[in-house]
Design an enzyme around this catalytic site. Structure first.
Site, PDB file in Angstrom:
ATOM      1  N   SER A 190      24.470  39.183  53.010  1.00 56.53           N
ATOM      2  CA  SER A 190      23.836  39.978  52.135  1.00 56.53           C
ATOM      3  C   SER A 190      22.432  39.783  51.989  1.00 56.53           C
ATOM      4  O   SER A 190      21.970  38.466  51.849  1.00 56.53           O
ATOM      5  CB  SER A 190      24.340  39.833  51.109  1.00 56.53           C
ATOM      6  OG  SER A 190      23.647  40.336  49.666  1.00 56.53           O
ATOM      7  N   LYS A 197      27.206  35.338  50.718  1.00 53.04           N
ATOM      8  CA  LYS A 197      28.200  36.587  51.246  1.00 53.04           C
ATOM      9  C   LYS A 197      28.342  36.384  52.883  1.00 53.04           C
ATOM     10  O   LYS A 197      27.489  35.878  53.642  1.00 53.04           O
ATOM     11  CB  LYS A 197      27.552  37.913  51.101  1.00 53.04           C
ATOM     12  CG  LYS A 197      27.862  38.519  49.569  1.00 53.04           C
ATOM     13  CD  LYS A 197      29.342  38.453  49.210  1.00 53.04           C
ATOM     14  CE  LYS A 197      30.225  39.742  49.687  1.00 53.04           C
ATOM     15  NZ  LYS A 197      29.792  40.844  49.179  1.00 53.04           N
ATOM     16  N   GLU A 236      34.075  46.984  59.358  1.00 48.26           N
ATOM     17  CA  GLU A 236      33.880  48.048  58.598  1.00 48.26           C
ATOM     18  C   GLU A 236      33.182  49.011  59.318  1.00 48.26           C
ATOM     19  O   GLU A 236      33.307  50.516  59.386  1.00 48.26           O
ATOM     20  CB  GLU A 236      32.923  47.911  57.468  1.00 48.26           C
ATOM     21  CG  GLU A 236      33.595  46.866  56.496  1.00 48.26           C
ATOM     22  CD  GLU A 236      32.454  46.400  55.475  1.00 48.26           C
ATOM     23  OE1 GLU A 236      32.153  46.784  54.471  1.00 48.26           O
ATOM     24  OE2 GLU A 236      31.808  45.277  55.645  1.00 48.26           O
ATOM     25  N   HIS A 240      53.892  49.517  52.788  1.00 42.42           N
ATOM     26  CA  HIS A 240      53.280  49.849  51.586  1.00 42.42           C
ATOM     27  C   HIS A 240      52.253  49.012  50.966  1.00 42.42           C
ATOM     28  O   HIS A 240      51.891  48.935  49.859  1.00 42.42           O
ATOM     29  CB  HIS A 240      54.330  50.068  50.630  1.00 42.42           C
ATOM     30  CG  HIS A 240      55.364  51.298  50.802  1.00 42.42           C
ATOM     31  ND1 HIS A 240      55.570  52.397  50.638  1.00 42.42           N
ATOM     32  CD2 HIS A 240      56.619  50.723  51.416  1.00 42.42           C
ATOM     33  CE1 HIS A 240      56.604  53.228  51.125  1.00 42.42           C
ATOM     34  NE2 HIS A 240      57.243  51.884  51.593  1.00 42.42           N
TER      35      HIS A 240
END
Ligand code: ARG
Length: 480
Positions: free
Chosen positions: A295, A301, A308, A174
């Site tokens: 970024s 970043k 992704e 979970h």
């Protein structure tokens, strides 16, 4: 890759020329321009040139055997097909806007090259059996290639698991901390998931490995072509039993797509984990520079874009499967033109995984793990509550009661702001007489991990043995 670029819009009026058409004798006009544009498939089926030419070579051999081609004609045909392959290899095959599909384009070229002899090759075959054969051959190679790429990803996991053998990590259910494990145990879980993915590709490959040529349009042919000769020439394992099944069925492509979709979903779950591990909040791993991006506005970043993207790509591969399932679901036997829609989803799924697999393999290999943060997370969150309950069971307490007692101990620890090992011995003894001071030694995470020494458990000895089996599994897929 040569010859898989978009053919671009065909020139106006292409429909009115019949240079590349394989049919038309019974019609008084050429096709309507819009109808032609809807049906033309060279933009994508040109990817099948290799398979189509291999089928044609086999067919030329059969035509010689039955006497439709004499030896000299056969030699000319073989040489022309070889020249044609060279043009494709050089990305130089002269497609015309009037070519409806790859089969028509090649026949048109053969006629230009050989004159009327080029027109002999169509005897006894149909585009219906040709396309089914081409796609089976393409899928067969694709399965082999994907299995190898999966093997390389497994190998990256095996290497990481070996490097970090003994490192503690939190195991989750979970997405809440559950029990401590070895990091390597977590990493090796992917080796087995991927092994089943490779197994599904192998299974699909084995089932589709049947030759369909000499099925003709649907009912076979009258010229005496031998189906087994095509199987032998093209390296198929066997001949399909039924010519109608041969031209109508695409379950082989669906199986490949299903295997691709499940594989893409495995990789998507992995991508999600890498994204989580790389956050400041988890801080378990860092993705290598070569697999991270910055970024355009936030200079600090460091984004796990590859992880992704592979998560995102799963959507389109699942879509490819659903697309073909939907195309096939209501088709009467045998060939229906709807089946032309089979190729793009298959190409897209396989081509997507060809991109995804090397990128995620590199990402996994590039991961550097943070031993301290992993170890700290492995002990937090009352992760040894189950061990305490199982100790009570060993001391004769029914598990139902033990679960209840340890639940109360956890509640007490939580209220005191400590973990289980921070409680006073009196607190434990008050919760249950069996919780005497000797239980303290249970509350060490490494000991907890090493107690789980079943063959599939997370004990260091178990994981070391598992690592050897995982290495063999990866090797089975990387060496064809
Ligand atoms: N381009 C077609 C396909 O991909 C080839 C078969 C066409 N057959 C036909 N009877 N129109 O399925």
């Amino acid at each position: 890759m040569p010859n898989d670029q978009d053919a671009g819009p065909t020139t106006p009026g292409a429909a009115s020329t019949d240079a590349g058409r394989l049919w038309g004798g019974r019609f008084s006009t050429g096709p309507d321009e819009a109808a032609w544009q809807l049906g033309v498939s060279t933009a994508f089926d040109r990817q099948l040139w290799r398979q189509d030419l291999a089928g044609s070579q086999a067919h030329a051999g059969e035509l010689r055997r039955i006497g439709v081609l004499d030896d000299d004609e056969h030699a000319q045909m073989v040489a022309a097909l070889d020249r044609c392959a060279e043009l494709f290899l050089a990305d130089d095959f002269p497609f015309l806007p009037s070519d409806e599909d790859v089969h028509g384009a090649i026949e048109r070229w053969l006629v230009e090259d050989l004159g009327p002899l080029g027109g002999k090759l169509r005897a006894g075959r149909s585009r219906n059996d040709q396309i089914a054969s081409d796609l089976r051959l393409w899928c067969r190679d694709a399965c082999d290639e994907l299995v190898e790429l999966v093997g390389a990803l497994q190998q990256a996991f095996v290497d990481q698991a070996e490097t970090h053998l003994g490192w503690l990590a939190p195991g989750y259910t979970h997405l809440q901390r559950g029990q401590p494990v070895l990091l390597s145990h977590h990493l090796l879980a992917y080796v087995w998931m991927l092994d089943r993915d490779a197994g599904r590709l192998r299974d699909a490959r084995a089932r589709l490995d049947a030759s369909v040529l000499a099925s003709g349009a649907l009912a076979g042919q009258t010229l005496g072509l031998d189906p087994q000769a095509y199987a032998d020439a093209l390296g198929f394992d066997r001949v399909i039993e039924n010519s109608m099944d041969a031209v109508a069925s695409r379950d082989f492509a669906l199986e490949v797509l299903a295997a691709c979709a499940i594989l893409a979903v495995t990789i998507s779950r992995l991508g999600e984990e890498i994204v989580l591990w790389a956050t400041a909040e988890f801080g378990f791993a860092r993705v290598g520079d070569a697999f991270s991006t910055g970024s355009s506005i936030m200079p600090q970043k460091r984004n796990p874009d590859v992880a992704e993207l592979v998560r995102g790509k799963a959507g389109r591969v699942v879509g490819d499967l659903v697309s073909l399932l939907t195309t096939v679901k209501a088709l009467p036997l045998t060939y229906d033109r709807d089946l032309q829609e089979d190729k793009e989803p298959v190409f897209d799924a396989v081509n997507t995984l060809r991109l995804v697999l090397p990128a995620i393999t590199g990402t996994v290999a590039s991961l550097t793990f943070d031993q301290e943060r992993l170890a700290a997370a492995a002990v937090g969150g009352f992760a040894l509550a189950t061990d305490l309950a199982e100790e009570l069971v060993r001391r004769g307490v029914p598990f139902r009661e033990a679960h209840e007692v340890v639940g109360e101990v956890v509640r007490l620890a939580e209220s005191k702001g400590v973990d289980l090992d921070g409680l006073d011995p009196e607190d434990l003894a008050a919760a249950h007489p069996a919780l005497d001071p000797s239980v303290a030694e249970l509350l060490d995470p490494r000991a907890a991990v090493d107690r789980r020494d079943g063959v599939n458990g997370t004990a260091t000895s178990s994981v070391a043995a598992q690592l050897e089996r995982a290495r063999e599994a990866a090797a089975r897929n990387t060496t064809p």
